[in-house]
Design an enzyme around this catalytic site. Structure first.
Site, short mmCIF file in Angstrom:
data_model
loop_
_atom_site.label_atom_id
_atom_site.label_comp_id
_atom_site.label_asym_id
_atom_site.label_seq_id
_atom_site.Cartn_x
_atom_site.Cartn_y
_atom_site.Cartn_z
N LYS A 169 35.68 -32.94 31.24
CA LYS A 169 35.11 -31.68 30.64
C LYS A 169 34.08 -30.91 31.19
O LYS A 169 33.17 -31.01 30.65
CB LYS A 169 35.17 -32.16 29.08
N ASP A 224 41.57 -31.14 27.90
CA ASP A 224 42.53 -30.32 27.02
C ASP A 224 43.98 -30.02 27.73
O ASP A 224 44.69 -30.38 27.23
CB ASP A 224 41.82 -29.18 26.37
N ASP A 266 46.77 -43.28 24.25
CA ASP A 266 47.88 -43.27 22.86
C ASP A 266 48.75 -42.33 23.01
O ASP A 266 50.00 -42.43 22.78
CB ASP A 266 46.81 -43.16 21.69
N ASP A 302 40.72 -43.19 25.84
CA ASP A 302 41.31 -44.02 24.75
C ASP A 302 42.38 -42.88 24.02
O ASP A 302 43.34 -43.33 23.50
CB ASP A 302 40.02 -44.21 23.65
N TYR A 333 30.85 -44.47 24.01
CA TYR A 333 31.07 -45.82 23.16
C TYR A 333 29.90 -46.75 23.37
O TYR A 333 29.50 -47.38 22.58
CB TYR A 333 32.23 -46.60 24.04
#
Ligand code: IPM
Ligand code: MN
Length: 365
Positions: free
Chosen positions: A189, A221, A249, A245, A142
Site C-alpha cells: 500500500k 486493494d 483467506d 493473512d 503483528y
C-alpha cells in the site's frame, strides 16, 4: 530416511485434522521404508488451561530440536468474545513463528480440476489458476510496538518493516518464480504507507538480481479485486504479514474451500506445516472437518523439509484420485454429490491412505 516430526494439534479441529495428516505420513513411511519418529507438544488454549502459557518452554524446546512440525490450529471462542483477556491462544502461534525464525509463509493456491464447481467463482474464470503466495510472517503490525494510551482510550499497533526482512523473503519469492511462470506480483500500500514504500523499494532492488523474472507491483486493494476478477493473472504473490493473512483467506475461494489449503512456514531452521484454516469451533467434535489441508501440509513437509519429492507427489496424486472418484467432505460437496460419497474426517483420511496403497501396488507390479 530417519526423521523426527512433532505433531502439534493445538485447538478445535486442529486435533482432528492432524490425526489424519499423521496417518498419511505413517503410510508413506511404511510404503517407502522411512523411519519417522513422532512426538507431540502443547500450544494454544489447551496449553493455557494446563500450564498457563500458550506456548510453554517445554513445547518450544521440543520444537527446536525436531526435523519438522505438523501443526493444526489455535483459537477458542472464549477469547474471541472477550477482547480483554490478556493471555490468548494466538500468542502461542506468533511466539512460535518468531522464536523459530519462520519468516516465509508459502501458501499455494492450486485448484484441483475436480473442484471447479465447488467455488463461488465462475469455473471459466477459475480454471487453471495456480498461485503461490509468499506471506512475510515475523514482521508488520503483528510484531510492531503495540499498546494503549490516554487511559485506554487510544490503541495502536505499529506497522513496521526492516530492509533485511523484506530482502530475505523477496529472494525466496524470486527464486520460486524461477521454477514456475517467472512472474512476481508484490503487493503493498505504497501510495499511503511508509513501510510499504520501503517494501517496494527493496523488492525493486532485489528484483534487479532476477532479470529473467517479471516483477509487477499492485496495491493491496487492487490485488484483492484482481484475485477474484482474473486469478490466472497471478503466479507468485509476495506480500507482508497482514495483507498476506487477508488475501490468502480470500484466495482460498479460488481453491474451492479453506479446507483444501495447506501452508509451509520456513526460515532459519526447522519448517512448520499447517492448514491455513483455523480451529473452527463451530464444527469441532463433529468429525466432519476436511482433513485434506492437513494431509496436503504433510505433502509439503515431505517435499520442502525432507526433499522427498516422490513421496510428496504420491500424496498429491492420492488426493486428486480421491476427488476424481467423487469423494468429498461436506465443505467441498455440492448439490450433485451423492450422499454416500460425502465423507467425514476419518473416512477421508482412510480414503487417502487406501489410494496410497493402491498406487503403491501399481508401482510394484
Ligand atoms: C493464519 C491465522 C493466524 C494469523 C492467527 C490465528 C493468529 O489467521 O495463520 O493465517 O493471523 O497469522
Ligand atoms: Mn489467517
Amino acid at each position: 530416511m530417519k526423521k523426527k516430526i512433532i505433531i502439534l494439534p493445538g485447538d478445535g479441529i486442529g486435533k482432528e485434522v492432524t490425526t489424519e495428516g499423521k496417518r498419511v505420513l505413517e503410510k508413506i513411511a511404511e510404503i517407502f521404508g522411512h523411519q519417522f519418529e513422532y512426538d507431540t507438544a502443547l500450544i494454544g488454549h489447551d496449553a493455557i488451561e494446563t500450564t498457563g502459557s500458550p506456548l510453554p518452554d517445554e513445547s518450544l524446546a521440543k520444537l527446536k530440536s525436531c526435523d519438522a512440525i505438523l501443526f493444526g490450529a489455535v483459537g477458542h471462542p472464549k477469547y474471541d468474545n472477550d477482547p480483554t483477556l490478556k493471555v490468548r491462544p494466538e500468542q502461542g502461534l506468533l511466539k512460535m513463528r518468531k522464536e523459530l525464525g519462520l519468516y516465509a509463509n508459502l501458501r499455494p493456491i492450486k485448484l484441483f480440476d475436480e473442484l471447479l464447481e465447488a467455488s463461488s467463482i465462475k469455473p471459466e474464470i477459475l480454471k487453471g489458476s495456480d498461485i503461490l503466495f509468499f506471506r512475510e510472517l515475523t514482521g508488520d503490525a503483528y510484531f510492531g510496538e503495540k499498546g494503549r494510551k490516554d487511559d485506554g482510550n487510544t490503541a495502536y499497533d505499529m506497522m513496521i518493516y526492516q530492509r533485511y526482512e523484506v530482502e530475505r523473503i523477496a529472494h525466496k519469492a524470486f527464486q520460486a518464480a524461477r521454477t514456475r511462470r517467472k512472474k512476481v506480483t508484490s503487493v503493498d500500500k505504497a501510495n499511503v504507507l511508509e513501510s510499504s514504500r520501503l517494501w517496494r523499494e527493496t523488492v525493486q532492488l532485489v528484483g534487479k538480481q532476477y532479470p529473467d523474472v517479471q516483477l509487477e507491483h499492485q496495491f493491496v486493494d487492487t490485488a484483492a479485486m484482481k484475485l477474484i476478477q482474473s486469478p490466472r493473472s497471478f503466479d507468485v504473490v509476495l506480500t507482508g504479514n497482514l495483507f498476506g493473512d487477508i488475501l490468502t483467506d480470500e484466495a482460498s475461494q479460488i481453491a474451492g474451500s479453506m479446507g483444501m489449503l495447506a501452508s509451509a512456514s520456513i526460515g532459519d531452521a526447522v519448517g512448520l506445516y499447517e492448514p491455513i484454516h483455523g480451529s473452527a469451533h463451530d464444527i469441532t467434535g463433529k468429525g466432519i472437518a476436511n482433513p485434506l489441508a492437513s494431509i496436503l501440509s504433510a505433502a509439503l513437509l515431505l517435499d520442502i523439509s525432507f526433499g522427498l519429492k516422490e513421496e510428496s507427489n504420491g500424496i498429491l496424486e492420492a488426493v486428486s484420485n480421491a476427488l476424481r472418484s467423487g469423494f468429498r467432505t461436506a465443505d467441498i460437496a455440492d448439490a450433485r454429490t451423492p450422499k454416500e460419497k460425502i465423507l467425514n474426517t476419518r473416512s477421508m483420511g482412510d480414503c487417502i491412505v487406501e489410494q496410497l496403497s493402491l498406487t503403491h501396488a501399481t508401482v510394484n507390479h
